[in-house]
Design a protein around this motif. Structure first.
Motif, short mmCIF file in Angstrom:
data_model
loop_
_atom_site.label_atom_id
_atom_site.label_comp_id
_atom_site.label_asym_id
_atom_site.label_seq_id
_atom_site.Cartn_x
_atom_site.Cartn_y
_atom_site.Cartn_z
N LYS A 155 0.86 -1.18 0.00
CA LYS A 155 0.00 0.00 0.00
C LYS A 155 0.89 1.24 0.00
N ILE A 156 0.47 2.26 -0.73
CA ILE A 156 1.22 3.52 -0.79
C ILE A 156 0.28 4.69 -0.53
N THR A 157 0.71 5.59 0.33
CA THR A 157 0.02 6.87 0.54
C THR A 157 1.06 7.98 0.38
N LEU A 158 0.80 8.89 -0.54
CA LEU A 158 1.73 10.00 -0.77
C LEU A 158 0.99 11.33 -0.74
N THR A 159 1.71 12.33 -0.25
CA THR A 159 1.21 13.70 -0.27
C THR A 159 2.25 14.59 -0.95
N ILE A 160 1.78 15.44 -1.86
CA ILE A 160 2.65 16.46 -2.44
C ILE A 160 2.22 17.81 -1.89
N ALA A 161 3.03 18.83 -2.04
CA ALA A 161 2.70 20.15 -1.48
C ALA A 161 3.26 21.23 -2.40
N PHE A 162 2.40 21.74 -3.28
CA PHE A 162 2.77 22.83 -4.18
C PHE A 162 1.76 23.96 -4.00
N GLN A 172 -4.01 16.61 -3.32
CA GLN A 172 -2.57 16.43 -3.28
C GLN A 172 -2.16 15.24 -2.43
N THR A 173 -3.13 14.41 -2.05
CA THR A 173 -2.86 13.15 -1.35
C THR A 173 -3.60 12.03 -2.07
N PHE A 174 -2.94 10.89 -2.21
CA PHE A 174 -3.57 9.74 -2.85
C PHE A 174 -3.07 8.47 -2.18
N THR A 175 -3.98 7.52 -2.00
CA THR A 175 -3.64 6.22 -1.43
C THR A 175 -4.07 5.14 -2.40
N ILE A 176 -3.21 4.15 -2.60
CA ILE A 176 -3.57 2.99 -3.39
C ILE A 176 -3.13 1.73 -2.66
N ASP A 177 -4.07 0.81 -2.49
CA ASP A 177 -3.80 -0.49 -1.89
C ASP A 177 -3.96 -1.52 -2.99
N PHE A 178 -2.90 -2.20 -3.33
CA PHE A 178 -2.93 -3.08 -4.49
C PHE A 178 -3.68 -4.38 -4.24
N ALA A 233 -7.67 13.89 -12.65
CA ALA A 233 -7.79 15.20 -11.98
C ALA A 233 -6.63 15.44 -11.03
N ASP A 234 -6.11 14.35 -10.43
CA ASP A 234 -4.98 14.44 -9.50
C ASP A 234 -3.76 13.72 -10.08
N GLU A 235 -3.48 13.97 -11.36
CA GLU A 235 -2.41 13.26 -12.05
C GLU A 235 -1.04 13.48 -11.41
N PHE A 236 -0.83 14.65 -10.81
CA PHE A 236 0.49 14.98 -10.25
C PHE A 236 0.87 14.03 -9.12
N HIS A 239 1.46 10.51 -10.32
CA HIS A 239 2.76 10.29 -10.95
C HIS A 239 3.84 10.13 -9.88
N LYS A 240 3.74 10.86 -8.79
CA LYS A 240 4.72 10.69 -7.73
C LYS A 240 4.66 9.27 -7.15
N ILE A 241 3.47 8.69 -7.12
CA ILE A 241 3.34 7.31 -6.68
C ILE A 241 3.97 6.38 -7.71
N LEU A 242 3.75 6.65 -9.00
CA LEU A 242 4.39 5.87 -10.06
C LEU A 242 5.91 5.89 -9.88
N ASP A 243 6.45 7.08 -9.64
CA ASP A 243 7.89 7.20 -9.41
C ASP A 243 8.34 6.39 -8.20
#
Length: 305
Positions: A155-162, A172-178, A233-236, A239-243
């Protein structure tokens, strides 16, 4: 669960995002237990030898994850193809290229997903090895942090801040549980992004030379410049999760655990991997013969041919 490789070799041509160089990329099957391998076909002698990927070879993290060997051989911007390899559970592969950088393609991992699909995926005889997190591990910097914690899945949870109008219009926060969500549907199409005002600075450092609206989201002072807009809508943050998935798969094995981050990046992601591997109390290596006890997050790996 068994190790995986490709059914056949496959090639593609593209452009390096930072170098701007034309690149021919070829993916080959590799023997079991050989790992993820790179070779620069434009180099000869010791520099042209096969490189066995490890977190300790990521020695340049300016805007990408780049292998730099003791011989000075570079293989740049590996995170997007690594992300696709993680999604398909590829353990053994030889990646050949005739330039210092993996081609950027459309800025996401989707073209690499298509390459893997076209090549086909086969099971091998050896059991797949997983890195299971046993204790929390964290790397913290003044304005960012990343953490792995025990979790029977991935599982990944990431937050960006721009602080920018474009980012303020999206989450700017997204969680994905595979265990219940799809990499292909939720993550693979998310593209890399950058600010127009940074282009000249990047190019003065010989970075971003191959970037354009066909392989990156470009943002000016107020809006996205790409005519077709965003894919999510929250592609940014996606993408950080992809990275992050690609950066973490540089360990060479799937990781069983929950990853959380705030403003994560290639350098801090790599530092977390190195910290985990340096402390045996934080992890263990496990396999799942006949998939017995395999966490649900890994049941959804695309089927081998």
């Amino acid at each position: 669960m068994l190790q995986r490789t490709l059914a056949k070799s496959i090639s593609v041509t593209g452009v390096g995002l930072h170098s701007g160089e034309r690149v021919r990329l070829t993916l080959h099957p590799a023997a079991e237990n050989s790992g993820i391998l790179f070779r620069r076909t434009d180099l000869e002698g010791e520099q042209g030898q096969i490189i066995v990927l490890s977190p300790y070879l990521i020695n340049d993290t300016r805007l990408s994850s780049t292998v730099v060997t003791d011989q000075g051989v570079r293989v740049g911007t590996i995170e997007h193809i690594m992300s696709a390899l993680a999604a398909y559970g590829i353990d053994n592969i030889l990646i050949e290229l005739n330039a210092p950088e993996i081609p950027i393609m459309d800025g996401s991992s989707l073209p690499f997903v298509y390459l893997l699909q076209d090549a086909g995926i086969v099971d091998q005889a050896a059991e797949k090895r997983f890195l299971r997190i046993k204790a929390p591990v964290e790397v913290r910097e003044p304005d960012k942090w990343v953490r792995f914690e025990p979790y029977e899945g991935f599982k990944i949870t990431l937050t960006i801040a721009f602080d920018h109008p474009v980012f303020n219009r999206s989450k700017q926060t997204f969680t994905i549980d595979f265990a219940g969500q799809s990499y292909i549907d939720e993550i693979a199409r998310a593209r890399t992004f950058g600010f127009m005002q940074e282009v000249e600075l990047m190019r003065s450092h010989n970075l971003g030379l191959g970037g354009n609206l066909n392989n990156a989201i470009v943002i000016d002072d107020t809006d996205v410049l790409n005519p077709d807009g965003l894919r999510y809508a929250d592609e940014f943050v996606r993408h950080k999760i992809l990275d992050a998935i690609g950066d973490l798969y540089i360990a060479g094995h799937p990781i069983i655990g929950a990853f959380t981050g705030h403003k994560s990046g290639h350098a801090v992601n790599n530092a977390l991997l190195r910290k985990i591997l340096a402390d045996e109390s934080t992890h263990e290596w496990v396999s799942f013969p006949r998939n017995k006890g395999l966490p649900a997050a890994f049941h959804g790996l695309p089927k081998a041919a």
